[in-house]
Design a protein around this motif. Sequence first.
Motif, short mmCIF file in Angstrom:
data_model
loop_
_atom_site.label_atom_id
_atom_site.label_comp_id
_atom_site.label_asym_id
_atom_site.label_seq_id
_atom_site.Cartn_x
_atom_site.Cartn_y
_atom_site.Cartn_z
N ARG A 1 0.69 -1.57 -0.06
CA ARG A 1 0.01 0.04 0.65
C ARG A 1 0.57 1.57 0.27
O ARG A 1 1.62 1.47 0.63
N ASN A 2 0.52 2.27 -1.00
CA ASN A 2 1.65 3.55 -0.63
C ASN A 2 0.44 4.63 -0.94
O ASN A 2 -0.01 5.11 -2.56
N GLY A 3 0.59 5.09 0.31
CA GLY A 3 -0.75 6.12 0.16
C GLY A 3 -2.46 5.29 -0.09
O GLY A 3 -2.50 4.13 0.63
N ASN A 4 -3.06 5.98 -1.14
CA ASN A 4 -3.89 5.61 -1.78
C ASN A 4 -3.98 5.31 -2.87
O ASN A 4 -4.55 5.30 -3.29
N ARG A 5 -2.33 4.62 -3.15
CA ARG A 5 -2.19 3.85 -4.41
C ARG A 5 -1.65 2.59 -3.63
O ARG A 5 -1.12 2.22 -2.34
N PHE A 6 -1.40 1.50 -4.43
CA PHE A 6 -0.76 0.60 -4.83
C PHE A 6 0.36 -0.02 -5.91
O PHE A 6 0.72 0.61 -6.88
#
Length: 437
Positions: A222-227
């Motif tokens: 998970r990278n903030g609201n992205r993957f």
Amino acid sequence: MLQEGRGAHMTSTQKIYWHTTVQMPDDSNLTPLPETVDVAVIGGGYTGLSAARTLAKHGVRVAVLEANTIGWGASSRNGGMVLTGLKLGMQTVMKRYGRDIAKRLFQCSLDAIDTVEQIVGEENIHCGFARYGHLLTANKPRHYAALKEEVEFMEREFGHRLNLIQPGVQHSEIGSDMYHGALLDECSGGLNPAQYVAGLARAAEKAGASLHGRARVLRLERNGNRFLVETEQGPLSAGSVLVATSGYTGRVTKKLQKKIIPIGSFIIATEKLPNDLAKELIPNGRMIFDSKHYLNYFRLWDHRMIFGGRAAFFPETSSTIQRSAEILRREMIQVYPQLKDARVEYVWGGTLDFAFDMMTHVGQIDGLYYSLGYAGHGVAMATYLGKTVAESMLKGTIKEHPFNLFPFPAAPLRLYDGFPWFLPFAGAWHKVLDWVE
Ligand SMILES: Cc1cc2nc3c(=O)[nH]c(=O)nc-3n(C[C@H](O)[C@H](O)[C@H](O)COP(=O)(O)OP(=O)(O)OC[C@H]3O[C@@H](n4cnc5c(N)ncnc54)[C@H](O)[C@@H]3O)c2cc1C
């Protein structure tokens, strides 16, 4: 690989017969991975490709990431039966979840067949799809009594018309004396699964999806609201991820792996049979399966008998496949003594995905979308759920999806880590049930 089995009629190649009927996508022309997509789909079977086609048609940037080659999994290995209903009988589904949910789920199963028919038509996929109908044969007289009840129940509760085939006249549907009557559902269909998945892949690409074989997903973060999606071919950033890995679900999605039991299913294909013999075995070309727990399923394609079953419970390996060839040939001859001299030319296996409640499940876990648990009933359903889960992703309505209205259970007592140690016991238990029930 050529395996010499016992007896003159068992020179079977460990090869998926369906793959000899179509040019399957291969890895000769790998497309470079994009750096960023809106949706990354893990798994290049019916679920993943159908979802990708729908998303791409809506202008979404979507990449399908497949560990092997596109269509490699169950989607090009199955029996090609496009069936009404779910793995669990609708009486059980209604008892468990109530009338309203049962009605919605059954309607989905009918819509699923319509969806296959529609896609095949719209995308001009040559895969022999037709509404051949399916036959559920009774292995014991009391199973036939249960089929009678089922016919009444389905008509009363769902307005769904089924026909009973009485034992005395069953030769009009099946050239075997082994059964005690049958139930016929004319709504079901059949197709060539490999031709279908290859066509679905072309359709997804035509809509604008990018398909990537040899792109096993190794890690998700998970990278903030992205993957951040790490693959064998490098990383990519995705706004959303859809897990469509069925019986091949692995450690990358550990929480899902712990909810899915991978179970082997195996198929043999005979040599081409004379026209008259093929006609005698299955006069109306039905898709057939029996009423045992350890069931057999069979059908014709191009005058070959395609005969499957859960001959070994563990997923496919060279030795489970070879053992299965011998078991399945024995079972086929029990059903059809007429086939005792027919050569078995192909044998192969694939992996099914069973949830602990034997239901199909869609939803979201740790932000990842998933559609899993087809339990050998996924040709129509995976196509349909790929499409409708994609639509729910677009609208943000996955919570309301009919297959997300009931819980997705974990293993009893949490005694399961993804390795199905209990399968030999489950296999033995099914054999006992077939003996007593
Ligand atoms: C022998 C057999 C007979 C069957 N017969 C029938 C039938 O007659 N009728 C019916 O309705 N259903 C049948 N089924 C079930 C049906 O084939 C499946 O339900 C359906 O194909 C599931 O499609 P899918 O796209 O979800 O999964 P699959 O087609 O199995 O695709 C999943 C893919 O995910 C990939 N993958 C896994 N992990 C990763 C990763 N980390 N990174 C990238 N990719 C990954 C795998 O390589 C695989 O190709 C049968 C199944 C088998 C095995």
